[in-house]
Motif scaffolding. Structure first.
Motif: not given
Length: 455
Positions: A304-316, A318-324
């Motif tokens: 419903x949101x179009x956000x890949x939660x697991x990819x966001x977990x890996x990015x975060x 890694x120290x990245x900001x949320x992509x959205x």
């Protein structure tokens, strides 16, 4: 970005994480027990390493072996998935000490929010509504009787360190309290090594509403809407959907804002879920607990949101900001998830391990996803949970999602083991479920008695 991460889990969630990592260009290490040597996640990962015998205490819960595997393979991070060590603050602390990034919150936050008593205290400080209950740990039946009299029956007994429905009992009166307390405490001690309990007034009837949140190390926190998880048996979720039909625009804004406030209060990082009980008659909601990990039912939110939660977990991690950002998140349509397990609903959902001699997973069409680690010829070991697959559908509206789920379940074909596919098909077709007219008591008190007396 990380070069390599280790997945400290098994089954469909391990497969899910491996696929997300591969799409990000990140190498993966699978761990496995001797019973899982032929598991799908072992075959899909770039590397695999055995961490112990079949018993989870000697393998998937063996912190030393898992950390040794991470060091030996050069993994820079560990994704714990859900269950096992995913909410274990000791494991999180060991990762921190070894400079291995855990895809989850810090050990400090796990201690704060993973322990239900601490979490209640923090939510009170944050101004998030909580149910009336005990102020601290309850260790004896005498304490329990006194607190219950002050709060008023019915009450819920809960393990302070609990999760997954363990160490929980409903108590309607003082006669039920002592045996229920002793049983819940013993179950909690066996499951978590901690018999501390706490007591809450029972909100009944209620909806179980949870809000998905994401946070990063830069202090950004967003929500991805809510899920309705009210269809459950013995405090275990059976079917989840998003959005909830019980929530209108105003209440949705209030409950998601409360979840964001809760996460901001503890400086939450990574994926987490704030769980609430909603009293539909009054429109009031109360904080229940926080899950400091990815949830089994995260795919409905992804749809419903179009956000890949697991990819966001890996990015975060890694120290990245949320992509959205919050203003970038839009919600579309309706999603439903059914958990397909190797179990016999006609015999109190007894596990049904064994060899899958034939497997056909539903496919085709837009808005259908099946998360599974099963394949034809695979033998389901008796040592772990009985999940075969998660069927997730997305439609323009709830009716379309319901029809799509019915179609998918009719196509699902498993031979060699007994499953709950027919049970899920009847549940998704029940007039009350179709109408969205259910609460946390519906499955156990209304649907199951009728279902189990059928021939």
């Amino acid at each position: 970005m990380f070069n390599k991460i280790l997945i400290a889990n098994r089954g469909e969630i391990a497969v899910r994480i491996i696929r997300a990592a591969r799409e990000l260009g990140v190498g993966t290490v699978a761990i496995y027990s001797t019973a899982d040597r032929d598991a799908l996640h072992v075959h899909l990962a770039d590397e695999a390493i055995c961490v112990g015998p079949a018993r989870s205490t000697e393998s998937y819960l063996n912190m030393n072996n898992i950390l040794s595997a991470a060091v030996a393979t050069g993994a820079q991070a560990i994704h714990p998935g859900f269950g096992f060590l995913s909410e274990n603050s000791k494991f999180a602390r060991l990762c921190e000490e070894m400079n291995i990034k855990l895809s989850g919150p810090s050990a400090k936050v796990m201690d704060m929010m993973g322990d239900k008593i601490n979490a209640r205290a923090e939510m009170i400080k944050a101004g998030v509504p909580v149910t009336p209950g005990s102020e601290g740990e309850v260790h004896t039946t005498d304490e329990a009787v006194k607190i219950a009299e002050e709060i008023g029956y019915p009450i819920m007994l809960k393990a302070s360190a609990g999760g997954g429905g363990k160490g929980i009992r409903k108590v309607n009166n003082v006669e039920e309290l002592v045996p229920a307390f002793e049983a819940a405490q013993a179950e909690a001690q066996a499951a978590f090594g901690n018999g501390a309990m706490f007591i809450e007034r029972m909100i009944f009837p209620a909806r179980h509403i949870e809000v998905q949140i994401l946070g990063d190390s830069q202090g950004n926190v967003i929500h991805l809407g809510e899920r309705d998880c009210s269809l459950q048996r013995n405090n275990q979720k059976v079917l989840e959907e998003s959005p909830s039909v019980a929530i209108g625009h105003t209440l949705r804004q209030e409950i998601t804002a409360a979840a964001v406030k809760a996460a901001q209060h503890v400086s939450y990082e990574n994926a987490g879920t704030i769980e609430f009980l909603l009293d539909e008659s009054s429109g009031k909601f109360y904080f229940m607990e926080m899950n400091t990990r990815v949830q089994v039912e995260h795919p409905v939110t992804e749809f419903v949101s179009g956000v890949d939660i697991v990819k966001e977990q890996i990015r975060v991690a890694n120290g990245n900001e949320l992509s959205v950002k919050q203003e970038d998140v839009t919600f579309s349509g309706h999603a439903i998830e059914c958990r397909i397990n190797a179990e016999n609903p006609k015999f109190n959902f007894a596990p049904s391990p064994g060899k899958i001699t034939n497997l056909f997973l539903p496919s085709g069409g837009v808005g259908l996803r099946v998360d599974s680690a099963m394949y034809s010829g695979y033998s389901i070991p008796p040592y772990y949970d009985s999940m075969i697959a998660k069927v997730i559908v997305h439609g323009e509206n709830r009716f379309e999602a319901l029809m799509k789920m019915q179609r998918a379940l009719l196509e699902f074909d498993v031979e060699g083991v007994i499953t709950n596919v027919d049970f899920q098909l009847e549940l998704i077709s029940d007039p009350h479920v179709v109408a969205g007219d259910y609460d946390t008591s519906f499955l156990g008190n209304v649907f199951l008695p009728e279902y189990q007396k059928e021939d």
